[in-house]
Write an enzyme that holds these catalytic residues in place. Structure first.
Site, PDB file in Angstrom:
ATOM      1  N   VAL A 130      -3.425   6.907   3.726  1.00  0.00           N
ATOM      2  CA  VAL A 130      -3.244   8.161   3.001  1.00  0.00           C
ATOM      3  C   VAL A 130      -4.608   8.761   2.646  1.00  0.00           C
ATOM      4  O   VAL A 130      -5.552   8.031   2.347  1.00  0.00           O
ATOM      5  CB  VAL A 130      -2.428   7.918   1.714  1.00  0.00           C
ATOM      6  CG1 VAL A 130      -2.080   9.238   1.049  1.00  0.00           C
ATOM      7  CG2 VAL A 130      -1.162   7.117   2.019  1.00  0.00           C
ATOM      8  N   SER A 158       3.295  -0.945   2.554  1.00  0.00           N
ATOM      9  CA  SER A 158       2.073  -0.650   3.313  1.00  0.00           C
ATOM     10  C   SER A 158       2.242  -0.895   4.803  1.00  0.00           C
ATOM     11  O   SER A 158       2.950  -1.816   5.227  1.00  0.00           O
ATOM     12  CB  SER A 158       0.938  -1.526   2.777  1.00  0.00           C
ATOM     13  OG  SER A 158      -0.152  -1.500   3.669  1.00  0.00           O
ATOM     14  N   ASP A 176      -8.910  -5.913  10.191  1.00  0.00           N
ATOM     15  CA  ASP A 176      -8.579  -4.564  10.673  1.00  0.00           C
ATOM     16  C   ASP A 176      -7.788  -4.644  11.971  1.00  0.00           C
ATOM     17  O   ASP A 176      -8.197  -5.345  12.903  1.00  0.00           O
ATOM     18  CB  ASP A 176      -9.866  -3.776  10.970  1.00  0.00           C
ATOM     19  CG  ASP A 176     -10.306  -2.945   9.785  1.00  0.00           C
ATOM     20  OD1 ASP A 176      -9.562  -2.893   8.793  1.00  0.00           O
ATOM     21  OD2 ASP A 176     -11.398  -2.361   9.869  1.00  0.00           O
ATOM     22  N   TYR A 225      -3.919  -9.086   1.250  1.00  0.00           N
ATOM     23  CA  TYR A 225      -3.288  -7.831   0.826  1.00  0.00           C
ATOM     24  C   TYR A 225      -1.980  -7.605   1.579  1.00  0.00           C
ATOM     25  O   TYR A 225      -0.950  -7.270   0.988  1.00  0.00           O
ATOM     26  CB  TYR A 225      -4.252  -6.654   1.068  1.00  0.00           C
ATOM     27  CG  TYR A 225      -3.631  -5.299   0.829  1.00  0.00           C
ATOM     28  CD1 TYR A 225      -3.385  -4.841  -0.466  1.00  0.00           C
ATOM     29  CD2 TYR A 225      -3.293  -4.462   1.898  1.00  0.00           C
ATOM     30  CE1 TYR A 225      -2.811  -3.588  -0.683  1.00  0.00           C
ATOM     31  CE2 TYR A 225      -2.723  -3.209   1.689  1.00  0.00           C
ATOM     32  CZ  TYR A 225      -2.486  -2.783   0.395  1.00  0.00           C
ATOM     33  OH  TYR A 225      -1.910  -1.545   0.183  1.00  0.00           O
ATOM     34  N   ALA A 256      -7.650  -0.061 -13.784  1.00  0.00           N
ATOM     35  CA  ALA A 256      -8.456  -0.999 -12.989  1.00  0.00           C
ATOM     36  C   ALA A 256      -9.209  -0.227 -11.905  1.00  0.00           C
ATOM     37  O   ALA A 256     -10.410  -0.429 -11.704  1.00  0.00           O
ATOM     38  CB  ALA A 256      -7.552  -2.053 -12.351  1.00  0.00           C
ATOM     39  N   ASP A 299      -0.643   2.613 -16.555  1.00  0.00           N
ATOM     40  CA  ASP A 299      -1.845   2.291 -15.784  1.00  0.00           C
ATOM     41  C   ASP A 299      -2.805   1.486 -16.656  1.00  0.00           C
ATOM     42  O   ASP A 299      -2.899   1.712 -17.859  1.00  0.00           O
ATOM     43  CB  ASP A 299      -2.527   3.587 -15.296  1.00  0.00           C
ATOM     44  CG  ASP A 299      -3.337   3.358 -14.031  1.00  0.00           C
ATOM     45  OD1 ASP A 299      -4.296   2.565 -14.086  1.00  0.00           O
ATOM     46  OD2 ASP A 299      -3.002   3.957 -12.990  1.00  0.00           O
ATOM     47  N   ILE A 357      -2.900   8.275  -5.446  1.00  0.00           N
ATOM     48  CA  ILE A 357      -1.552   8.724  -5.080  1.00  0.00           C
ATOM     49  C   ILE A 357      -0.722   9.003  -6.337  1.00  0.00           C
ATOM     50  O   ILE A 357      -0.068  10.048  -6.448  1.00  0.00           O
ATOM     51  CB  ILE A 357      -0.861   7.684  -4.161  1.00  0.00           C
ATOM     52  CG1 ILE A 357      -1.636   7.573  -2.836  1.00  0.00           C
ATOM     53  CG2 ILE A 357       0.603   8.061  -3.910  1.00  0.00           C
ATOM     54  CD1 ILE A 357      -1.183   6.459  -1.904  1.00  0.00           C
ATOM     55  N   GLN A 411       3.513   2.661  -7.971  1.00  0.00           N
ATOM     56  CA  GLN A 411       2.294   2.766  -7.145  1.00  0.00           C
ATOM     57  C   GLN A 411       1.236   1.756  -7.557  1.00  0.00           C
ATOM     58  O   GLN A 411       0.275   1.524  -6.816  1.00  0.00           O
ATOM     59  CB  GLN A 411       1.676   4.176  -7.276  1.00  0.00           C
ATOM     60  CG  GLN A 411       2.657   5.328  -7.127  1.00  0.00           C
ATOM     61  CD  GLN A 411       3.345   5.357  -5.782  1.00  0.00           C
ATOM     62  OE1 GLN A 411       2.690   5.201  -4.750  1.00  0.00           O
ATOM     63  NE2 GLN A 411       4.652   5.555  -5.779  1.00  0.00           N
TER      64      GLN A 411
HETATM   65  P1  NAD Z   1      -5.510   3.597  -6.410  1.00  0.00           P
HETATM   66  O1  NAD Z   1      -6.383   2.398  -6.571  1.00  0.00           O
HETATM   67  O2  NAD Z   1      -6.139   4.936  -6.524  1.00  0.00           O
HETATM   68  O3  NAD Z   1      -4.280   3.522  -7.406  1.00  0.00           O
HETATM   69  C1  NAD Z   1      -3.719   2.328  -7.889  1.00  0.00           C
HETATM   70  C2  NAD Z   1      -3.476   2.501  -9.369  1.00  0.00           C
HETATM   71  O4  NAD Z   1      -2.878   1.292  -9.884  1.00  0.00           O
HETATM   72  C3  NAD Z   1      -4.770   2.706 -10.156  1.00  0.00           C
HETATM   73  O5  NAD Z   1      -4.631   3.788 -11.049  1.00  0.00           O
HETATM   74  C4  NAD Z   1      -4.961   1.399 -10.903  1.00  0.00           C
HETATM   75  O6  NAD Z   1      -5.693   1.537 -12.093  1.00  0.00           O
HETATM   76  C5  NAD Z   1      -3.515   0.966 -11.117  1.00  0.00           C
HETATM   77  N1  NAD Z   1      -3.419  -0.461 -11.362  1.00  0.00           N
HETATM   78  C6  NAD Z   1      -4.045  -1.467 -10.681  1.00  0.00           C
HETATM   79  N2  NAD Z   1      -3.746  -2.652 -11.234  1.00  0.00           N
HETATM   80  C7  NAD Z   1      -2.900  -2.404 -12.270  1.00  0.00           C
HETATM   81  C8  NAD Z   1      -2.258  -3.224 -13.233  1.00  0.00           C
HETATM   82  N3  NAD Z   1      -2.449  -4.552 -13.241  1.00  0.00           N
HETATM   83  N4  NAD Z   1      -1.482  -2.641 -14.152  1.00  0.00           N
HETATM   84  C9  NAD Z   1      -1.314  -1.285 -14.177  1.00  0.00           C
HETATM   85  N5  NAD Z   1      -1.906  -0.455 -13.298  1.00  0.00           N
HETATM   86  C10 NAD Z   1      -2.689  -1.014 -12.354  1.00  0.00           C
HETATM   87  O7  NAD Z   1      -4.801   3.418  -4.987  1.00  0.00           O
HETATM   88  P2  NAD Z   1      -3.839   4.393  -4.182  1.00  0.00           P
HETATM   89  O8  NAD Z   1      -4.489   4.642  -2.884  1.00  0.00           O
HETATM   90  O9  NAD Z   1      -3.414   5.519  -5.026  1.00  0.00           O
HETATM   91  O10 NAD Z   1      -2.618   3.419  -3.898  1.00  0.00           O
HETATM   92  C11 NAD Z   1      -1.358   3.523  -4.563  1.00  0.00           C
HETATM   93  C12 NAD Z   1      -0.394   2.526  -3.932  1.00  0.00           C
HETATM   94  O11 NAD Z   1      -0.227   2.822  -2.550  1.00  0.00           O
HETATM   95  C13 NAD Z   1      -0.836   1.077  -3.991  1.00  0.00           C
HETATM   96  O12 NAD Z   1       0.308   0.282  -4.211  1.00  0.00           O
HETATM   97  C14 NAD Z   1      -1.399   0.812  -2.612  1.00  0.00           C
HETATM   98  O13 NAD Z   1      -1.325  -0.548  -2.256  1.00  0.00           O
HETATM   99  C15 NAD Z   1      -0.453   1.655  -1.776  1.00  0.00           C
HETATM  100  N6  NAD Z   1      -0.984   2.044  -0.469  1.00  0.00           N
HETATM  101  C16 NAD Z   1      -2.007   2.945  -0.396  1.00  0.00           C
HETATM  102  C17 NAD Z   1      -2.486   3.328   0.848  1.00  0.00           C
HETATM  103  C18 NAD Z   1      -3.603   4.344   0.986  1.00  0.00           C
HETATM  104  O14 NAD Z   1      -3.944   4.679   2.117  1.00  0.00           O
HETATM  105  N7  NAD Z   1      -4.180   4.854  -0.097  1.00  0.00           N
HETATM  106  C19 NAD Z   1      -1.949   2.772   2.015  1.00  0.00           C
HETATM  107  C20 NAD Z   1      -0.907   1.847   1.906  1.00  0.00           C
HETATM  108  C21 NAD Z   1      -0.417   1.517   0.648  1.00  0.00           C
END
Ligand code: NAD
Length: 333
Positions: A185, A131, A293, A155, A45, A42, A23, A87
């Site tokens: 997403v 979320s 779930d 989570y 991770a 970032d 995202i 994010q």
């Molecule tokens: P993603 O794992 O692709 O992105 C998360 C990013 O955060 C990664 O680039 C990761 O390297 C970085 N990160 C993790 N730990 C870190 C740290 N300690 N310090 C700095 N950076 C760190 O996931 P995503 O799907 O892009 O999710 C983005 C956000 O949206 C998250 O907060 C996730 O919980 C939330 N979210 C996503 C969804 C979905 O469907 N994808 C749904 C609900 C909420």
């Protein structure tokens, strides 16, 4: 996504934490296209170099390799920033069940560090990824923002705690916050690999290799699948709004329709068969349901429409078409 029509001032400097993730990297790209200055924090991770490599030479883009668990990194990232789109987190319910300590450290302590750093830097507004998991065991459909249940996973707890902290920071320190409860997403750049991959990219990848995807359960579980561009729209609208009633609150970010997994499989096959007709014949396996779930998820998006003017441009069909085209062009081996 072209966000020009949303009237985001191109002079704003925006920090995107987790900007190398699925995202976050899509958000960075859209902001840069709009002319904004973007800093990405970032620790990679789960984020990937390939998501942002093409942005590194952009004069308005700065990459900070750092960890939100480290307060100093958060302070550095917030310097001279107008707005934050937070994010960074460890996603995935199963990951948090396997390792709740790390999920908590990143998603709760890291989140708190970011709030403190945003407050100290006098950032104008802190928009963050919440979320749909916060609805927990609530069975009511559609999900309405002020009616949540009890969390069903570590989570979900972390994401709910984010909302509580954001609320306290707005009340106690006057930091403006907006929480965006994303619902499943999907779209370009979402990682199809690894134990914690999301269902759409995982299935697409398996179909492309003619491998049988396994559905957890009988395929009747349903989700409000949300295309990435709708998520970008909500992040931008959360910053643009000047309506004080629209901030210091949370919003569902979804399309507002639900699709069950059997229907999803049908749509994926339909889209992928255009490239490779053999995909139509790939068999589907059915396994057991997964712990944590919820059976069904469907959002009411009325609040976002009313207070932020949200007008999602993609439903599941048009979003899947875009996503599948992208996967075919970028990941077909
Ligand atoms: P993603 O794992 O692709 O992105 C998360 C990013 O955060 C990664 O680039 C990761 O390297 C970085 N990160 C993790 N730990 C870190 C740290 N300690 N310090 C700095 N950076 C760190 O996931 P995503 O799907 O892009 O999710 C983005 C956000 O949206 C998250 O907060 C996730 O919980 C939330 N979210 C996503 C969804 C979905 O469907 N994808 C749904 C609900 C909420």
């Amino acid at each position: 996504m072209n966000i020009e029509k949303l009237n985001l001032n191109p002079n704003h400097h925006i920090l995107v934490t987790g900007g190398a993730g699925f995202i976050g990297s899509n958000i960075c790209e859209s902001l840069l296209k709009n002319g904004n200055k973007v800093t990405c924090l970032d620790n990679f991770a789960t984020g990937k170099e390939e998501n942002i490599n093409h942005l590194l030479d952009h004069t308005n883009f700065t990459l900070l390799r750092g960890d939100i668990r480290n307060l100093e990194d958060c302070h550095t990232a917030c310097k001279n920033v107008d707005y934050i789109m937070h994010q960074a987190a460890l996603g995935s319910v199963p990951r948090s069940i396997n390792d709740p300590i790390t999920s908590n450290a990143v998603n709760v302590s890291g989140f708190l560090n970011m709030l403190v750093a945003a407050r100290d830097a006098n950032v104008k507004r802190f928009v963050y990824a919440a979320s749909s998991s916060t609805y927990g065991d609530s069975e009511s459909l559609p999900k309405v923002e002020d009616k949540i249940g009890r969390p069903l996973s570590p989570y979900a707890i972390t994401k709910f705690v984010n909302e509580l902290y954001a609320d306290i920071f707005s009340k106690t320190y006057g930091l403006e916050t907006v929480g965006l409860r994303y619902f499943n997403v999907f779209g370009r750049k979402q990682d199809p690999k690894g134990a914690y991959a999301a269902v759409i990219p995982k299935f697409v990848m398996q179909f492309m290799k003619h491998e049988s995807p396994t559905i957890n359960g009988d395929g009747s579980y349903s989700r409000d699948f949300t295309y990435i561009d709708n998520v970008i729209e909500m992040n931008v609208r959360s910053i643009v709004t000047e309506n004080k009633e629209a901030v210091n609150t949370v919003y569902n970010v979804a399309f507002g329709e639900r699709t069950d997994l059997n229907e999803l499989i049908g749509l994926l096959k339909e889209n992928l068969s255009k490239f490779d007709p053999k995909i139509k014949d790939v068999e589907i396996r059915y396994g057991t349901t997964r712990q944590g779930d919820v059976p069904h998820s469907l959002a009411s998006i009325d609040k976002a429409k009313e207070l932020l003017g949200y007008n999602p441009q993609y439903n599941i069909k048009s979003g899947l078409e875009e996503a599948v085209n992208w996967y075919w062009d970028n990941l077909k081996e």
